[in-house]
Motif scaffolding. Sequence first.
Motif, PDB file in Angstrom:
ATOM      1  N   PHE A  42       0.544  -0.842   0.387  1.00 27.57           N
ATOM      2  CA  PHE A  42      -0.658  -0.115  -0.178  1.00 27.57           C
ATOM      3  C   PHE A  42       0.661   1.353  -0.204  1.00 27.57           C
ATOM      4  O   PHE A  42       0.578   2.251  -0.717  1.00 27.57           O
ATOM      5  N   GLU A  43       1.930   1.496   0.661  1.00 23.75           N
ATOM      6  CA  GLU A  43       2.689   2.200   0.952  1.00 23.75           C
ATOM      7  C   GLU A  43       3.121   2.661  -0.327  1.00 23.75           C
ATOM      8  O   GLU A  43       4.079   3.646  -1.067  1.00 23.75           O
ATOM      9  N   ARG A  44       3.624   1.815  -0.766  1.00 24.86           N
ATOM     10  CA  ARG A  44       4.471   1.470  -1.902  1.00 24.86           C
ATOM     11  C   ARG A  44       3.530   2.275  -2.901  1.00 24.86           C
ATOM     12  O   ARG A  44       3.861   2.763  -4.296  1.00 24.86           O
ATOM     13  N   ALA A  45       2.634   1.584  -3.328  1.00 24.12           N
ATOM     14  CA  ALA A  45       0.902   2.746  -4.339  1.00 24.12           C
ATOM     15  C   ALA A  45       0.787   3.882  -4.238  1.00 24.12           C
ATOM     16  O   ALA A  45       1.235   4.550  -4.558  1.00 24.12           O
ATOM     17  N   ALA A  46       1.418   4.114  -3.010  1.00 29.65           N
ATOM     18  CA  ALA A  46       0.755   5.731  -2.409  1.00 29.65           C
ATOM     19  C   ALA A  46       1.710   6.361  -2.845  1.00 29.65           C
ATOM     20  O   ALA A  46       1.876   7.595  -3.802  1.00 29.65           O
ATOM     21  N   LEU A  47       3.571   5.841  -3.010  1.00 30.00           N
ATOM     22  CA  LEU A  47       4.580   6.720  -3.624  1.00 30.00           C
ATOM     23  C   LEU A  47       4.306   6.544  -5.165  1.00 30.00           C
ATOM     24  O   LEU A  47       4.366   7.529  -5.837  1.00 30.00           O
ATOM     25  N   LEU A  48       3.980   6.022  -5.579  1.00 24.20           N
ATOM     26  CA  LEU A  48       3.679   5.736  -6.998  1.00 24.20           C
ATOM     27  C   LEU A  48       2.590   6.637  -7.365  1.00 24.20           C
ATOM     28  O   LEU A  48       2.226   7.027  -8.935  1.00 24.20           O
ATOM     29  N   GLU A  49       1.174   6.869  -6.327  1.00 21.08           N
ATOM     30  CA  GLU A  49       0.320   8.078  -7.123  1.00 21.08           C
ATOM     31  C   GLU A  49       0.854   9.189  -7.013  1.00 21.08           C
ATOM     32  O   GLU A  49       0.837   9.525  -7.634  1.00 21.08           O
ATOM     33  N   ALA A  50       1.685   9.808  -6.104  1.00 17.79           N
ATOM     34  CA  ALA A  50       2.379  10.439  -6.047  1.00 17.79           C
ATOM     35  C   ALA A  50       3.276  11.035  -7.508  1.00 17.79           C
ATOM     36  O   ALA A  50       3.178  11.948  -7.716  1.00 17.79           O
ATOM     37  N   LYS A  51       3.633  10.381  -7.280  1.00 16.00           N
ATOM     38  CA  LYS A  51       4.930  10.577  -9.109  1.00 16.00           C
ATOM     39  C   LYS A  51       4.080  10.186  -9.777  1.00 16.00           C
ATOM     40  O   LYS A  51       4.441  11.312 -11.048  1.00 16.00           O
ATOM     41  N   VAL A  52       2.590  10.227  -9.874  1.00 14.30           N
ATOM     42  CA  VAL A  52       1.989   9.966 -11.067  1.00 14.30           C
ATOM     43  C   VAL A  52       1.270  11.465 -11.041  1.00 14.30           C
ATOM     44  O   VAL A  52       1.046  11.642 -12.528  1.00 14.30           O
ATOM     45  N   ARG A  53       1.171  11.835  -9.458  1.00 14.34           N
ATOM     46  CA  ARG A  53       0.502  13.656  -9.959  1.00 14.34           C
ATOM     47  C   ARG A  53       1.259  13.894 -10.305  1.00 14.34           C
ATOM     48  O   ARG A  53       1.168  15.506 -10.563  1.00 14.34           O
TER      49      ARG A  53
END
Length: 739
Positions: A42-53
């Motif tokens: 989940f934490e990795r997914a959150a980081l990826l979402e931040a990079k996507v933004r």
Amino acid sequence: MDLINKADSPQRQNEKLQIIVNALIQRAERSSDHSGIAYAQFERAALLEAKVRERTRDLEHTLNLLHESNRALAAANAVSENAWSNLRLATETIPDGIALFDSDDRLLLFNGRFCSGIPDISGNLQVGLSFNEYLHIVSLSKFLDVQEHGSAENWVAWRLAQHRKSPVQFNVSMVGGSLLQVQSRRTASGNTVILHSDVTNIVRLERGRAMEQQVRLLRTTLDHVNQGVCIFDRSGACVGWNSRLDSLLVGASNHAWLKQHLADLLERLQSWIRPDGGFSFDTLKAWSEMQFGRPPITFELTTNKGTILSVFGQEMPDQGFVLSFSDVTADREAGKTLAQMNELLEQRVAERTTELDKALAAAKRANVSESRFVAAASHDLAQPLSAAKLFIASLSADDDNQQVADIARKAETALHSVEYIIEALLDMSRLDSHRANFDRRPVPLNTVLSALDNELSLKAEAKGLDFSVVGCSLVVDSDPGFLRRILQNLITNAVRYTDQGKVLVGVRRRGTNARIEVRDTGPGIGADQQKLIFEEFRQLDHGRDDYRGLGLGLAIVERACRALGHPLDLWSELGRGSCFAFEVPIVSEFIAAPKVAMKSAASTKSISGLIILQVVTDPHLSRALSMLIEGWGGIVLDVTTVDEAITLLKDVDLIPEALVLDGRLKDGQTGLDVYDFVRQLHGPLPTRVITADRSEALLDRCEARQIKIIPKPIDPVELIEFLAGIKAGVSPEVDVSDT
């Protein structure tokens, strides 16, 4: 390892990241493992979402920049299109043709007037065309005049050479006579601007102005020349004349000549002028009516006022012709006067020539008489002189009477002096009368030098002089007789005038010539006397009273050297001596053949038992020869005429071993007649002809029979050597033509 491809566009990268995030969330929800892995995912997914933004924001910023660039590019394109449109419109307003080629020589731009003078290529011009292709298209046009260059290929090569220059301006010839001016210049960016201008009218205008100026100058010039000039066109009509013609043809109504044909003008002028020297107006008419190729024509006219006009007609380049009129009245009058004077002078010259011919003939007769006298005197003197020498030679053989022998030697010396004088006079006569025929041939110098050394060394030693003749191996081109006489005179002169010291004779090689020098340590010759000594009968006074000759030696040397082409030179200094030198062409090197050692019968003066037929007219000479030969032991058959010789040979049964024949016998006969008779009876025999005749005719007759001559006065040594050689078995040359 990167999760996305950096080469993808921002939108594509964002799409991939969103897919990855959704997949991770779904995986986390399905997992039943609560040990912390799900939280990590989940934490990795959150980081990826931040990079996507973050990437989405970057993508949006990039897209905004792209939109701004597109808007700027569109504006720039609009401005560029507007500029090109304005440039095209501007080039179309230019009255001349213009074209622009880029730095790669590709056509970028041209207006409608470019190559308008070459209409058959206008449809082939297009943007992007290379310069070489453009030239090829132009060279194929039927409107281009390539005659000056010879061919279309040559024109292309010439045009390329012009293109390499900048700036450059030149004219291109078109068919029909029009001219296209081309200007070419390169820009700072490497592009080439070409401008076409039709300058046909301008050139024609300039040529017309130049023509008008030349016509005015021609008219001004013609009005100032001394000749009258009348110009006709190709049809023979008068188109102009100068003011000088008006003054020459006053009263001939020449002001009405304009546009009049030459034939009509001649009819009007017949009562006022007439042709001279057999020339007629019909000849002039026929000449003027020739279509082309009229040759220059010259004739003379005489006016009714007595003026003589010289007329010269010549065709002009346009097939018209011009007649020039010159007033030669004064010249003709002067010519008549000169002709009269010339006739008078010719008459006087003829009279003087006749007088001179008579004087010259008298001088020639005197010269011939003098030459004949000298030759006759030499011949007549040679007879008794030979007899005297032979008598003295007989006396000198009397060894028992020393006093007689001494007197004989002194008399022989005196006779040698007389002989030298006679030979000198004869040489002078031959050289002065130009009758000296030189027998030029290769002459070994050493032969001449050694003979003179033997002949003159005793005389030099008797005076106590150091006499030296240096041998030489060169062969020269000269007359052997005159070469010996030149050297003999120079050496004799040196010995005669040198009282102490030495006389040196030697040869130096100078290029292709041999320089023969005779040096002495005598009193020397002053500079003011060095030219005078070569005059005949000229002797220098050195304070001595002894006999020095007649002064002919150096005169003979100078004239013989001049006639033979042997440059003569003299160096002398008072108190130090003199050097006489002359140059003779070298033929080759000469190596003398070794002489055969033998005992000479001449040294013993004995020819005992040798039978000699002697035919000599002069009784004294005949008696002297007989006594001399008999004193040597020979047997002489002595006769005086040809008939006596024939009778003697027929009566006695003896064959003579040698013949001694006089050159001239009685009744016009010669000793050669005796030789010919003897040769028919007994074949060729050793023979010597004794004569004072030095003519070429006698020499040729003797050479034809291979007979040598002993010149008068006779040298006893030469005679005894001839006879002794026969006695010793050394056969001299004989005629073997009939054997």
